[in-house]
Design a protein around this motif. Structure first.
Motif, PDB file in Angstrom:
ATOM      1  N   VAL B   6       0.849  -1.190   0.000  1.00 39.16           N
ATOM      2  CA  VAL B   6       0.000   0.000   0.000  1.00 39.16           C
ATOM      3  C   VAL B   6       0.886   1.242   0.000  1.00 39.16           C
ATOM      4  N   THR B   8       0.651   4.898   1.058  1.00 35.72           N
ATOM      5  CA  THR B   8      -0.266   5.607   1.943  1.00 35.72           C
ATOM      6  C   THR B   8       0.414   6.829   2.568  1.00 35.72           C
ATOM      7  N   CYS B 118      -1.276  -0.790  -4.124  1.00 36.83           N
ATOM      8  CA  CYS B 118      -2.540  -0.125  -3.827  1.00 36.83           C
ATOM      9  C   CYS B 118      -2.303   1.363  -3.587  1.00 36.83           C
ATOM     10  N   SER B 120      -3.489   4.525  -2.204  1.00 35.32           N
ATOM     11  CA  SER B 120      -4.488   4.910  -1.210  1.00 35.32           C
ATOM     12  C   SER B 120      -4.977   6.331  -1.437  1.00 35.32           C
ATOM     13  N   ALA B 131      -7.599   0.458   1.480  1.00 35.83           N
ATOM     14  CA  ALA B 131      -6.342   0.336   0.722  1.00 35.83           C
ATOM     15  C   ALA B 131      -5.254  -0.353   1.541  1.00 35.83           C
ATOM     16  N   MET B 132      -5.251  -0.116   2.850  1.00 32.37           N
ATOM     17  CA  MET B 132      -4.153  -0.672   3.659  1.00 32.37           C
ATOM     18  C   MET B 132      -4.513  -2.001   4.316  1.00 32.37           C
ATOM     19  N   ALA B 135      -2.679  -5.179   3.275  1.00 36.97           N
ATOM     20  CA  ALA B 135      -1.282  -4.989   2.862  1.00 36.97           C
ATOM     21  C   ALA B 135      -0.300  -5.887   3.605  1.00 36.97           C
TER      22      ALA B 135
END
Ligand SMILES: Nc1ncnc2c1ncn2[C@@H]1O[C@H](COP(=O)(O)OP(=O)(O)OP(=O)(O)O)[C@@H](O)[C@H]1O
Ligand SMILES: [Mg+2]
Lengths: 98, 269
Positions: B6, B8, B118, B120, B131-132, B135
């Protein structure tokens, strides 16, 4: 050794980055201890009351009193961190033992 | 089984999408089958940065809702065969991403791909959490600036407590720091937090530093991940990041103000 680098590095840090770092250090510490799920529920009250007591004597900022709780295997650690403002010890009241 | 990464940050606009585009391209260029997913429902941007916006027919939410197959929604990158893009939907309903739905899609992709990247959305709400959640690794994109660093730290708290790995008491998500929009001149003048400052506060493994660069805007203007601009500082920095992520020992660059002349660059000094 790189002489230029030596001079550069030995200069005291200046500018707003130093302030930013100090503020962040305090903020992050605070955020982290707030996230600690296992901390005792009395902690926020304890912190508020300690702050009130200290503010009676020294003009500290609310963010300058940090109560940190940690739990290790067999012991609990309660850490109290107070950042006194510059020159605080000279302003009388808590000036320490004469 | 794919590795799920991810990208992020908590704070918005720090360079997550730029990073997701470049890292996924970098992994794919090295032959790893890679898919990059836009989790920013309602504000999709990844397809623009990747330059495939005109080829979007179906999206992530269509797949989750069973309105399209994965194979219909995935867009193969024209520059690199190993790279696919799964665009976000432009519907406004952010709740369209359900934990079960996302989990199913990731599981299916896991069987075909080596890496799932991903991208985020900003914030610490539903989209960012989705999204996380699944992960394995997290790349925390941070700018050298107080609110970004603080938000990154909050995101670390979320990774450590709300992810699948945390909930199942598995080995925690592996977290990396990526410092972007770095301006060494300003650091030198004491106007900007240094990489050491940020690392000290967040205590994270440093994956890399991406300099503030005109090349990023040029790249996004033309829909080309900046990593493909091999001449540019940011492109090279992202290349290093991919190598480092894959375990290579690459020294950090672009941290110094010293402008290297052609000769000293040639001599590698
Ligand atoms: N290294 C860089 N140098 C210069 N500009 C950059 C750099 N990285 C990102 N930018 C610019 O910053 C802006 C935000 O980047 P990007 O869209 O990647 O951020 P984001 O974190 O995905 O934003 P959001 O939170 O809205 O999804 C863009 O205009 C991008 O061009
Ligand atoms: Mg984005």
């Amino acid at each position: 050794m790189d002489l230029l680098k030596y001079f550069r590095d030995s200069q005291p840090p200046k500018g707003s980055a130093r302030v930013a770092k100090e503020r962040l250090r305090i903020l992050v510490e605070r955020d982290r201890s707030g996230r600690n799920q296992n901390q005792p529920s009395y902690l926020p009250d304890l912190e508020r009351e300690i702050l009130a007591v200290i503010q009676k004597y020294v003009d500290v900022d609310p963010t300058d009193v940090i109560v940190h709780y940690e739990q290790e295997e067999s012991q609990e650690i309660l850490e109290l961190n107070i950042i006194l403002p510059e020159g605080a010890s000279e302003t009388g009241q808590v000036g320490g033992v004469p | 089984m794919a590795k799920i990464i991810v990208i992020t940050s908590g704070k918005g606009g720090v360079g997550k999408t730029t990073t997701a585009a470049s890292i996924s391209m970098g992994l794919a260029q090295r032959g790893h089958r890679t898919v990059v997913i836009d989790f920013d429902v309602g504000l999709r941007n990844l397809d623009l940065i990747m330059g495939c916006e005109r080829r979007v027919v179906y999206d992530f939410v269509h797949v989750i809702n069973g309105e399209a197959n994965l194979s219909q929604a995935l867009i193969r990158d024209k520059r690199c065969d190993a790279l696919y893009v799964l665009p976000a939907s432009q519907t406004r309903d952010k709740e369209a991403l359900t934990k079960e739905g996302v989990g199913k899609v990731l599981e299916t992709l896991s069987q075909t791909y080596d890496y799932i990247v991903c991208d985020s959305p900003a914030g610490i709400e539903h989209g960012a959490n989705m999204a996380m959640y699944y992960a394995d690794d997290a790349i925390v994109v941070t700018n050298p600036e107080v609110s970004s660093v603080r938000d990154s730290d909050r995101m670390l708290g979320i990774l450590a407590s709300k992810s699948r790995r945390a909930e199942n008491n598995e080995e925690p998500i592996r977290e990396y720091l990526l410092l972007t929009r770095y301006v060494p001149e300003r650091v030198q003048r004491g106007e900007m937090l240094s990489v050491e400052d940020v690392q000290e506060i967040l205590s994270l493994e440093l994956l890399g530093v991406i300099p503030e660069s005109q090349a990023v805007l040029n790249a996004s203007n033309s829909g080309i991940p900046v990593i493909l601009d091999a001449e540019s500082d940011a492109g090279q920095a992202y290349r290093d990041v991919v190598a480092r992520y894959l375990g290579e020992d690459v020294p950090h660059r672009f941290l110094d103000t010293r402008k290297k002349g052609f000769l000293s660059r040639l001599l590698g000094s």
